[in-house]
Design an enzyme around this catalytic site. Structure first.
Site, PDB file in Angstrom:
ATOM      1  N   GLY A 230      11.264  -0.444  10.471  1.00  0.00           N
ATOM      2  CA  GLY A 230      12.617  -0.852  10.803  1.00  0.00           C
ATOM      3  C   GLY A 230      13.079  -2.049   9.996  1.00  0.00           C
TER       4      GLY A 230
ATOM      5  CD  GLU B 139      20.093  -0.070  -1.672  1.00  0.00           C
ATOM      6  OE1 GLU B 139      19.825   1.004  -2.254  1.00  0.00           O
ATOM      7  OE2 GLU B 139      21.005  -0.177  -0.820  1.00  0.00           O
TER       8      GLU B 139
ATOM      9  CG  HIS C 199      13.209   0.012   4.415  1.00  0.00           C
ATOM     10  ND1 HIS C 199      13.561  -1.299   4.633  1.00  0.00           N
ATOM     11  CD2 HIS C 199      11.899   0.113   4.760  1.00  0.00           C
ATOM     12  CE1 HIS C 199      12.524  -1.960   5.099  1.00  0.00           C
ATOM     13  NE2 HIS C 199      11.499  -1.131   5.182  1.00  0.00           N
TER      14      HIS C 199
ATOM     15  CD  GLN D 197       1.344  -2.175   9.919  1.00  0.00           C
ATOM     16  OE1 GLN D 197       1.312  -0.970  10.146  1.00  0.00           O
ATOM     17  NE2 GLN D 197       1.995  -2.671   8.867  1.00  0.00           N
TER      18      GLN D 197
ATOM     19  CG  ASP E  42       1.687  -3.237   0.929  1.00  0.00           C
ATOM     20  OD1 ASP E  42       0.632  -3.328   0.252  1.00  0.00           O
ATOM     21  OD2 ASP E  42       1.736  -3.537   2.122  1.00  0.00           O
TER      22      ASP E  42
ATOM     23  CD  GLN F  84       1.769   0.267   3.429  1.00  0.00           C
ATOM     24  OE1 GLN F  84       1.652  -0.400   4.457  1.00  0.00           O
ATOM     25  NE2 GLN F  84       2.951   0.661   2.984  1.00  0.00           N
TER      26      GLN F  84
ATOM     27  CG  LEU G 266      15.807  -5.868  -1.813  1.00  0.00           C
ATOM     28  CD1 LEU G 266      16.617  -4.605  -1.569  1.00  0.00           C
ATOM     29  CD2 LEU G 266      16.629  -7.095  -1.440  1.00  0.00           C
TER      30      LEU G 266
ATOM     31  CB  SER H  52      12.199  -6.884   7.009  1.00  0.00           C
ATOM     32  OG  SER H  52      10.786  -6.917   7.065  1.00  0.00           O
ATOM     33  NE  ARG H  53       6.219  -9.647   6.056  1.00  0.00           N
ATOM     34  CZ  ARG H  53       5.187  -9.987   6.822  1.00  0.00           C
ATOM     35  NH1 ARG H  53       4.937 -11.245   7.059  1.00  0.00           N
ATOM     36  NH2 ARG H  53       4.407  -9.063   7.339  1.00  0.00           N
TER      37      ARG H  53
END
Length: 284
Positions: free
Chosen positions: A28, A32, A34, A61, A150, A153, A184, A186-187
């Site tokens: 969530g 941009e 995502h 996680q 990431d 990941q 970019l 979310s943090r």
């Protein structure tokens, strides 16, 4: 667009299809970066395929409770964005729908998670592997899209699919950046004004290191020093979690840049941890 909040609702929303079924797993707070993953998923799915997005903040996680507690939630905006981008199904479960209270099985990764983020975030990638495997089981996608920001990941998900024979094709998408180069995330909204002004130094450092490699430098120590000195030049020195040159496939540390190499870093600005990376290709 259909929205499913429980596994039962999800199963009811997944009709059989002979076409591509593409999954974009997210936590969530969509931005941009995502959106670019969703657009790529739509390209892969084609006009007759299905694009699904999961929005689930996966608690197992997180290695820091404060990080989990402060993770932003913008669900209404996320759903609106998914609608505009042509997503077919959005899965927004509660924790209780994903994990049984007495769960006792976790997927443990033993190789690719030893360095970089895995070195200081114990259990993080086990949590990632576990939830991604569950999502693959629930959605049964033909394809899934993850961002290269990431990179570790992404490499681990490739290994997860390979080692567990999961019939999903994994696609990596390039990192989306602000105009000043900051990846970019979310943090980013949690950065102070000063930290936000300084954070683009991460990208500047990575590019400076790549320029040295493009000019013929092969020593990993020299390349790392260039990046490190660039980051440390900011007036308020951030705390560097790690800065490593690793093999782009195995993620093992390298001494010489003789094949495709990843320069990856995680940097704390205050209590906000930002990650970024750049691929290095040897010259000659």
């Amino acid at each position: 667009m259909k929205r499913a909040c429980t596994i039962e609702e999800l199963h009811d929303s997944l009709p059989l299809t002979e076409h591509k079924a593409v999954l974009v797993p997210t936590m969530g707070a969509l931005h941009e970066g995502h959106f670019s993953l969703i657009r790529k998923a739509r390209e892969i799915a084609g006009p007759h395929g299905r694009v699904a997005v999961s929005i689930f903040v996966n608690p197992i996680q997180f290695d820091r409770e404060s990080d989990l507690a402060s993770y932003p939630c913008t669900l209404d905006k996320d759903l609106e964005a998914c609608q505009k981008l042509g997503v077919d199904i959005v899965f927004t479960p509660e924790v209780e729908s994903v994990y049984h209270p007495d769960r006792s099985i976790t997927i443990h990764e033993t190789s690719l998670s030893k360095l970089l983020c895995g070195a200081t975030r114990e259990g993080h990638f086990d949590g990632v592997c576990t939830v991604v495997a569950k999502l693959f089981n629930l959605f049964r996608p033909t394809d899934a899209v993850f961002g290269k920001k990431d990179y570790q990941q992404l490499a681990i998900i490739h290994r997860l699919v390979r080692d567990l024979n999961i019939p999903v094709t994994i696609h990596g998408a390039e990192t989306v950046r602000e105009e000043d180069g900051l990846a970019l995330s979310s943090r980013n909204v949690r950065l102070t004004q000063l930290n936000r002004e300084q954070a683009p130094i991460i990208r500047e450092a990575l590019v400076a290191a790549r320029n040295a490699v493009d000019a013929g430098e092969k020593s990993a120590d020299v390349v790392k020093s260039i990046a490190l000195n660039t980051i440390n030049a900011v007036s308020t020195i951030p705390r560097i979690d790690y800065l490593e040159c690793v093999d782009a496939e195995t993620l093992e540390a390298v001494e010489s840049i003789d094949k495709l190499t990843l320069l990856a870093t995680a940097v704390f600005f205050g209590d906000v941890r930002l990650i970024d990376n750049i691929e290095l290709e040897p010259q000659g």
